[in-house]
Write a protein that holds these residues in place. Structure first.
Motif, PDB file in Angstrom:
ATOM      1  N   ASP A 141       3.555 -24.504  35.746  1.00 17.42           N
ATOM      2  CA  ASP A 141       3.163 -23.206  36.941  1.00 17.42           C
ATOM      3  C   ASP A 141       4.604 -22.672  37.105  1.00 17.42           C
ATOM      4  O   ASP A 141       4.186 -21.218  37.511  1.00 17.42           O
ATOM      5  N   LEU A 142       5.693 -23.210  37.014  1.00 18.32           N
ATOM      6  CA  LEU A 142       7.204 -22.609  37.052  1.00 18.32           C
ATOM      7  C   LEU A 142       6.971 -20.966  35.886  1.00 18.32           C
ATOM      8  O   LEU A 142       7.009 -19.833  37.001  1.00 18.32           O
TER       9      LEU A 142
ATOM     10  N   ILE B 100       4.231 -19.332  34.693  1.00 14.70           N
ATOM     11  CA  ILE B 100       3.845 -18.041  35.192  1.00 14.70           C
ATOM     12  C   ILE B 100       3.919 -17.518  36.896  1.00 14.70           C
ATOM     13  O   ILE B 100       3.932 -16.667  36.570  1.00 14.70           O
ATOM     14  N   ASP B 101       4.099 -18.911  37.176  1.00 13.39           N
ATOM     15  CA  ASP B 101       5.661 -17.566  38.312  1.00 13.39           C
ATOM     16  C   ASP B 101       6.170 -16.587  38.111  1.00 13.39           C
ATOM     17  O   ASP B 101       6.265 -15.906  38.831  1.00 13.39           O
ATOM     18  N   PHE B 102       7.603 -17.555  37.804  1.00 14.97           N
ATOM     19  CA  PHE B 102       8.304 -16.480  37.137  1.00 14.97           C
ATOM     20  C   PHE B 102       8.412 -14.894  36.300  1.00 14.97           C
ATOM     21  O   PHE B 102       8.092 -13.889  36.702  1.00 14.97           O
TER      22      PHE B 102
ATOM     23  N   LYS C 119       5.421 -14.003  36.584  1.00 13.05           N
ATOM     24  CA  LYS C 119       4.148 -12.730  37.471  1.00 13.05           C
ATOM     25  C   LYS C 119       5.484 -12.347  38.628  1.00 13.05           C
ATOM     26  O   LYS C 119       5.379 -10.631  38.300  1.00 13.05           O
ATOM     27  N   LEU C 120       6.210 -12.762  38.846  1.00 13.84           N
ATOM     28  CA  LEU C 120       7.556 -12.521  39.387  1.00 13.84           C
ATOM     29  C   LEU C 120       8.571 -10.930  38.530  1.00 13.84           C
ATOM     30  O   LEU C 120       8.391 -10.202  38.854  1.00 13.84           O
TER      31      LEU C 120
ATOM     32  N   ARG D 248      12.617 -14.754  45.834  1.00 18.76           N
ATOM     33  CA  ARG D 248      11.719 -16.390  45.172  1.00 18.76           C
ATOM     34  C   ARG D 248      11.472 -15.794  43.958  1.00 18.76           C
ATOM     35  O   ARG D 248      11.996 -17.212  43.122  1.00 18.76           O
ATOM     36  N   ARG D 249      11.836 -14.711  42.879  1.00 25.33           N
ATOM     37  CA  ARG D 249      12.969 -15.045  41.935  1.00 25.33           C
ATOM     38  C   ARG D 249      14.100 -15.990  41.335  1.00 25.33           C
ATOM     39  O   ARG D 249      14.146 -17.080  40.607  1.00 25.33           O
TER      40      ARG D 249
ATOM     41  N   ILE E 149      12.606 -19.725  42.022  1.00 21.81           N
ATOM     42  CA  ILE E 149      12.522 -19.948  40.909  1.00 21.81           C
ATOM     43  C   ILE E 149      12.845 -20.373  39.696  1.00 21.81           C
ATOM     44  O   ILE E 149      12.608 -21.062  38.708  1.00 21.81           O
TER      45      ILE E 149
END
Length: 200
Positions: A142-143, A145-147, A149-150, A177-178, A181
């Motif tokens: 999940d982390l 994927i989030d990273f 995206k950012l 945020r980047r 994460i």
């Protein structure tokens, strides 16, 4: 900031990003202000009470007073059991941190690991090792994927999808945020690496 790195310290007239960190009561605001990147890197706890009372309280009261009434809105929103839960972060800097000794904790029950036990799971949680591994792996995925995206958003912003992101725009919310994460990603990868080679 000047003590840590005189070269990158702000000069007179510079616009400086800052956050308020937890300090004893009646500490002047200029002593509570800290560089956001330093706070992220060293897990320095942020003063949530300051932001709640100085940034959020008045706008929330303006929204809810017509619905709940003037006195009830304040008591419902800012008093009660829901306000007593606090996330406690352990700072990597500060006076008491010098005297603490870090011990590994079990990933399952969060108890301190007994001396002489290798790995990150205590003997009582050993039977749940597969579930713990899979949950840690899911969190890591999940982390990532989030990273990603950012990271892609930052690449789009600099209008090139193949180059390294060289953004240091402290005004951009994605920047912090980047960074956050990325540090969470490193921690999650280290936790997963503690499982060692998987041989189930």
């Amino acid at each position: 900031m000047r003590k840590r790195d005189p070269g990158s310290a702000p000069q007179l007239g510079d616009r400086v990003p800052y956050v308020f960190i937890k300090k004893p009561k009646n500490t002047p605001a200029y002593e509570k202000a800290e560089d956001p990147l330093y706070v992220l890197d060293n897990s320095v706890p942020i003063d949530a009470e300051h932001y709640l009372h100085h940034s959020l309280e008045n706008p929330l009261l303006r929204i809810f007073e017509p619905v709940l009434g003037e006195t009830k809105a304040k008591s419902v929103l800012f008093k009660g059991d829901h306000t007593r839960v606090k996330a406690v972060t352990t700072s990597k800097v500060g006076g008491l941190f010098k005297f603490t000794q870090k011990r590994e904790t079990c990933m399952g029950c969060k108890a301190a690991m007994p001396k002489g036990v290798e790995g990150n799971i205590c003997p009582s949680c050993k039977e749940n090792e597969i579930e713990l591994y899979l949950s840690q792996k899911a969190e890591l995925d999940d982390l990532r994927i989030d990273f990603n995206k950012l990271w892609s958003q930052c690449q789009r912003c600099q209008k090139h999808m193949q180059k390294e992101v060289l953004c240091s725009n402290c005004d951009c919310p994605i920047f912090y945020r980047r960074k956050k994460i990325r540090s969470d990603l490193v921690k999650a990868e280290n936790l997963l690496a503690k499982f060692g080679p998987v041989d189930w």
